[in-house]
Design a protein around this motif. Structure first.
Motif, PDB file in Angstrom:
ATOM      1  N   GLU A   1     -38.004  86.272 123.527  1.00 23.22           N
ATOM      2  CA  GLU A   1     -36.581  86.067 123.781  1.00 23.22           C
ATOM      3  C   GLU A   1     -36.165  86.478 125.186  1.00 23.22           C
ATOM      4  OE1 GLU A   1     -34.516  88.284 120.805  1.00 23.22           O
ATOM      5  OE2 GLU A   1     -34.730  86.719 119.296  1.00 23.22           O
ATOM      6  N   PHE A   2     -36.845  87.473 125.741  1.00 23.87           N
ATOM      7  CA  PHE A   2     -36.521  88.026 127.050  1.00 23.87           C
ATOM      8  C   PHE A   2     -37.831  87.991 127.844  1.00 23.87           C
ATOM      9  CE2 PHE A   2     -34.812  90.750 130.253  1.00 23.87           C
ATOM     10  CZ  PHE A   2     -33.447  90.921 130.027  1.00 23.87           C
ATOM     11  N   ILE A   3     -38.115  86.807 128.414  1.00 22.57           N
ATOM     12  CA  ILE A   3     -39.434  86.576 129.018  1.00 22.57           C
ATOM     13  C   ILE A   3     -39.605  87.464 130.250  1.00 22.57           C
ATOM     14  CG2 ILE A   3     -40.994  84.849 129.985  1.00 22.57           C
ATOM     15  CD1 ILE A   3     -39.345  82.739 128.449  1.00 22.57           C
ATOM     16  N   PRO A   4     -40.716  88.190 130.329  1.00 22.29           N
ATOM     17  CA  PRO A   4     -40.940  89.080 131.475  1.00 22.29           C
ATOM     18  C   PRO A   4     -41.110  88.314 132.783  1.00 22.29           C
ATOM     19  CG  PRO A   4     -42.350  89.675 129.612  1.00 22.29           C
ATOM     20  CD  PRO A   4     -41.758  88.338 129.304  1.00 22.29           C
ATOM     21  N   ALA A   5     -40.913  89.032 133.874  1.00 18.75           N
ATOM     22  CA  ALA A   5     -41.207  88.470 135.194  1.00 18.75           C
ATOM     23  C   ALA A   5     -42.708  88.202 135.296  1.00 18.75           C
ATOM     24  CB  ALA A   5     -40.781  89.447 136.288  1.00 18.75           C
ATOM     25  N   ALA A   6     -43.072  87.213 136.082  1.00 20.34           N
ATOM     26  CA  ALA A   6     -44.488  86.934 136.309  1.00 20.34           C
ATOM     27  C   ALA A   6     -45.185  88.190 136.816  1.00 20.34           C
ATOM     28  CB  ALA A   6     -44.636  85.805 137.323  1.00 20.34           C
TER      29      ALA A   6
ATOM     30  N   ILE B   1     -55.346  80.493 126.325  1.00 19.18           N
ATOM     31  CA  ILE B   1     -54.257  81.182 127.005  1.00 19.18           C
ATOM     32  C   ILE B   1     -52.939  80.611 126.510  1.00 19.18           C
ATOM     33  CG2 ILE B   1     -54.376  79.624 129.017  1.00 19.18           C
ATOM     34  CD1 ILE B   1     -53.527  82.117 130.708  1.00 19.18           C
ATOM     35  N   PHE B   2     -52.050  81.509 126.100  1.00 19.49           N
ATOM     36  CA  PHE B   2     -50.705  81.154 125.640  1.00 19.49           C
ATOM     37  C   PHE B   2     -49.750  81.489 126.783  1.00 19.49           C
ATOM     38  CE2 PHE B   2     -53.336  81.955 122.052  1.00 19.49           C
ATOM     39  CZ  PHE B   2     -52.914  81.105 121.045  1.00 19.49           C
ATOM     40  N   LEU B   3     -49.040  80.497 127.275  1.00 18.71           N
ATOM     41  CA  LEU B   3     -48.208  80.674 128.466  1.00 18.71           C
ATOM     42  C   LEU B   3     -46.774  80.232 128.195  1.00 18.71           C
ATOM     43  CD1 LEU B   3     -47.940  81.264 131.550  1.00 18.71           C
ATOM     44  CD2 LEU B   3     -48.651  78.884 131.946  1.00 18.71           C
ATOM     45  N   THR B   4     -45.829  81.055 128.641  1.00 15.61           N
ATOM     46  CA  THR B   4     -44.415  80.711 128.591  1.00 15.61           C
ATOM     47  C   THR B   4     -43.860  80.740 130.003  1.00 15.61           C
ATOM     48  OG1 THR B   4     -44.188  81.744 126.415  1.00 15.61           O
ATOM     49  CG2 THR B   4     -42.159  81.299 127.623  1.00 15.61           C
TER      50      THR B   4
ATOM     51  N   GLN C   1     -34.289  77.276 131.634  1.00 15.57           N
ATOM     52  CA  GLN C   1     -35.034  76.318 130.821  1.00 15.57           C
ATOM     53  C   GLN C   1     -36.448  76.854 130.576  1.00 15.57           C
ATOM     54  OE1 GLN C   1     -33.483  73.593 129.537  1.00 15.57           O
ATOM     55  NE2 GLN C   1     -31.674  74.468 130.528  1.00 15.57           N
ATOM     56  N   GLU C   2     -36.884  76.827 129.319  1.00 18.47           N
ATOM     57  CA  GLU C   2     -38.173  77.396 128.957  1.00 18.47           C
ATOM     58  C   GLU C   2     -39.148  76.318 128.482  1.00 18.47           C
ATOM     59  OE1 GLU C   2     -37.353  80.344 126.024  1.00 18.47           O
ATOM     60  OE2 GLU C   2     -36.132  81.581 127.358  1.00 18.47           O
ATOM     61  N   SER C   3     -40.419  76.582 128.721  1.00 16.79           N
ATOM     62  CA  SER C   3     -41.482  75.680 128.273  1.00 16.79           C
ATOM     63  C   SER C   3     -42.669  76.523 127.840  1.00 16.79           C
ATOM     64  CB  SER C   3     -41.874  74.734 129.411  1.00 16.79           C
ATOM     65  OG  SER C   3     -42.803  73.773 128.966  1.00 16.79           O
TER      66      SER C   3
ATOM     67  N   ARG D   1     -38.925  72.967 135.145  1.00 17.31           N
ATOM     68  CA  ARG D   1     -38.116  72.561 136.295  1.00 17.31           C
ATOM     69  C   ARG D   1     -37.461  71.207 136.057  1.00 17.31           C
ATOM     70  NH1 ARG D   1     -39.338  74.511 142.223  1.00 17.31           N
ATOM     71  NH2 ARG D   1     -37.380  73.866 143.149  1.00 17.31           N
ATOM     72  N   GLY D   2     -38.168  70.330 135.366  1.00 18.34           N
ATOM     73  CA  GLY D   2     -37.634  68.996 135.135  1.00 18.34           C
ATOM     74  C   GLY D   2     -36.484  68.953 134.157  1.00 18.34           C
ATOM     75  N   ASN D   3     -36.346  70.006 133.333  1.00 12.43           N
ATOM     76  CA  ASN D   3     -35.271  70.035 132.341  1.00 12.43           C
ATOM     77  C   ASN D   3     -33.938  70.502 132.915  1.00 12.43           C
ATOM     78  OD1 ASN D   3     -36.842  69.131 130.242  1.00 12.43           O
ATOM     79  ND2 ASN D   3     -37.513  71.182 129.639  1.00 12.43           N
ATOM     80  N   ILE D   4     -33.932  70.925 134.175  1.00 11.92           N
ATOM     81  CA  ILE D   4     -32.679  71.436 134.760  1.00 11.92           C
ATOM     82  C   ILE D   4     -31.804  70.283 135.221  1.00 11.92           C
ATOM     83  CG2 ILE D   4     -31.721  72.790 136.677  1.00 11.92           C
ATOM     84  CD1 ILE D   4     -34.118  74.584 136.504  1.00 11.92           C
TER      85      ILE D   4
END
Length: 295
Positions: free
Chosen positions: A190-195, A260-263, A269-271, A292-295
């Motif tokens: 829900e609160f995706i960490p910084a890279a 690898i599971f990547l968010t 916008q999330e993918s 980026r394309g969903n914005i």
């Protein structure tokens, strides 16, 4: 071997992270001599503005890279999330030790937030998620080291602040301050960490004679996540001025295989996706393009 000079920022957290690297070096090579060299960065000097208004992530790194290239230090210890997309020519990340807890934490004086809380952060990513999870919240700028931010919270300037759990753990604050503050880890779904949040990066000269020794400190899965999440930032061309996030987890998938599971998040916008770990860069490309394309 001559003494190894390790560059670091001067905060308690930066020094704690440098001690972890020193301890790892000493554990592998007993008797090795190290010296801590404290360097103040531009990012440490400007505390009244959000990072996005000051400049790119080189704010916390450029002085170290100059010192490395001038051979005033041999290694530099960074919070990996502070690294710019491109390192100075002739420098490389030589090692990343095992990742700490990557989650963000809501820190409060009381167990419950008021209806319209004032929450402190200097991050556009954290602002975006605060406004999403706590509608009606007022997000107020907060800068400074961990102790400074907690003092401001205790003084009533904020109802809550967002901090990285890795930093709190490395400083022993959650256990030491559990009677004074309420610490609520936030779900990374829900609160995706910084890279690269929770990762320590050890930078050095590509031609340094002892680089292979330092490379042995790397944790393989952490390095794979580090590479993947930085690839996301490269594709997004994201820096401190843009709300972006990337978080990856590597899990076994059958005999001698890993996935690898990547968010990825960009501009809210999330993918999400999962591929074989050997295809991690392609996965980063696809998910970044989707976000980026969903914005």
């Amino acid at each position: 071997m001559t003494k190894i000079r390790i560059g670091t920022r001067g905060s308690k957290l930066a020094l704690a992270q440098t001690r972890l690297v020193e301890e790892a070096l000493h554990a592998c090579w007993p008797g090795m001599e190290t010296e801590t060299v404290v360097i103040k960065t531009r990012g440490d000097k400007i505390l009244d503005k959000p990072l996005g208004e000051i400049g790119d992530k080189g704010l916390f790194v450029s002085e170290f890279e100059t010192a490395l290239l001038e051979k005033r230090i041999d290694l530099a210890v960074h919070s990996a999330k502070d690294l710019p997309q491109r390192l100075a020519q002739g420098l490389e990340i030589l090692a990343v030790p095992e990742r700490a807890d990557a989650r963000d934490v809501l820190v409060q004086v009381k167990d419950k937030l008021p209806q319209s809380p004032v929450i402190g952060t200097g991050s556009l990513r954290r602002r975006l998620y605060v406004e999403k999870l706590w509608p009606g919240a007022q997000v107020k700028l907060i800068r400074g080291n961990v102790e400074t931010r907690l003092a401001k919270l205790a003084d009533g300037e904020y109802d809550g602040i967002i901090l990285a759990k890795a930093g709190l753990d490395r400083l022993g604050i959650i256990e030491r301050e559990k009677e004074r503050f309420h610490f609520q880890p936030l779900d990374p779904e829900e609160f995706i960490p910084a890279a690269c949040q929770g990762i320590i990066a050890v930078e050095g000269r590509a031609d340094w004679e002892y680089r292979e020794m330092v490379e042995k400190l790397s944790h393989r899965k952490t390095f794979l996540s580090f590479e993947t999440e930085r690839k996301v930032l490269e594709v997004l061309q994201a820096d401190c001025s843009q709300p972006a996030a990337a978080y990856s987890v590597i899990e076994p998938a059958g005999i001698e295989r890993e996935r690898i599971f990547l968010t990825v998040m960009y501009g809210g916008q999330e993918s999400r996706g999962e591929w074989g770990v050997e295809e991690r860069y392609a996965l980063a490309d696809v998910l970044s393009a989707q976000a980026r394309g969903n914005i």
